[in-house]
Design a protein around this motif. Sequence first.
Motif: not given
Length: 95
Positions: A31-54
């Motif tokens: 799932l990639g980089l663990h930012f803390g809690d249950d937030l991982y790089g894979r989700e962040v990248e997904h949100l940036m690519q698929e939902e244009w989160a910046a």
Amino acid sequence: MSPPGLARRYARAYGSRIQRLLADAKGIDDLGLHFGDDLYGREVEHLMQEEWAATAEDILWRRSKLGLHVAPATIAALGAWLGAKRGNRAQAGAP
């Protein structure tokens, strides 16, 4: 959050789109980089690519509502990572 709890959160948040999020992931280490809690790089990248989160605010509040549950250290780690990513794109000449 434990991997079963994380899987439940992903299923609730992403529904049938979970396939796109997890793709070829076989375990938590994928799932990639663990930012803390249950937030991982894979989700962040997904949100940036698929939902244009910046921004961290986009990711934690508008797209995932994780801002309700994450520690300040997680927010800081995400913000620092996003800042470094923007810096790297600027150095490469990308907008």
